[in-house]
Design a protein around this motif. Sequence first.
Motif, short mmCIF file in Angstrom:
data_model
loop_
_atom_site.label_atom_id
_atom_site.label_comp_id
_atom_site.label_asym_id
_atom_site.label_seq_id
_atom_site.Cartn_x
_atom_site.Cartn_y
_atom_site.Cartn_z
N TYR A 133 6.98 -8.53 -3.97
CA TYR A 133 6.81 -7.50 -2.96
C TYR A 133 5.35 -7.08 -2.80
CZ TYR A 133 11.84 -7.32 -2.95
OH TYR A 133 13.16 -7.67 -2.85
N LYS A 193 3.33 -6.89 0.74
CA LYS A 193 2.58 -5.71 1.17
C LYS A 193 1.13 -6.06 1.48
CE LYS A 193 5.30 -2.40 -1.47
NZ LYS A 193 5.32 -1.52 -2.64
N ARG A 250 -0.75 -5.78 5.14
CA ARG A 250 -1.99 -5.00 5.27
C ARG A 250 -3.12 -5.86 5.84
NH1 ARG A 250 -4.43 -0.67 6.55
NH2 ARG A 250 -6.26 -0.18 5.32
#
Length: 105
Positions: A88, A92, A96
């Motif tokens: 995860y 992320k 981003r």
Amino acid sequence: MTYEELKKKGFDVNLHYSINEVAILATSLDTFGSVEPIVTISKVEPFNYHPRDYRDTALELEDWQEAVKLAQELAMTPLDKRGGTIDYDWVKMAKRALQLILGRG
């Protein structure tokens, strides 16, 4: 054993080595300092793991033997008991980075 338990054993573990494999990695002795797989474990076939030659890496024999033992333990664990392999944090970071590229960050 689960994938996360394997990661916590002190080895460099790549859960996304390929679509169907997890790899335990070691630093290569080449001049670029890359990493080489020393053991691969199937994510889709039970009991399937492949030790590889460690002699071109900085790994000691005892550490390689420990990695093979851990790979065997994971390979003997039923596929449905190993847990997920989604990283995860990686997801992320990718989201981003995409936001920054699109100028929305």
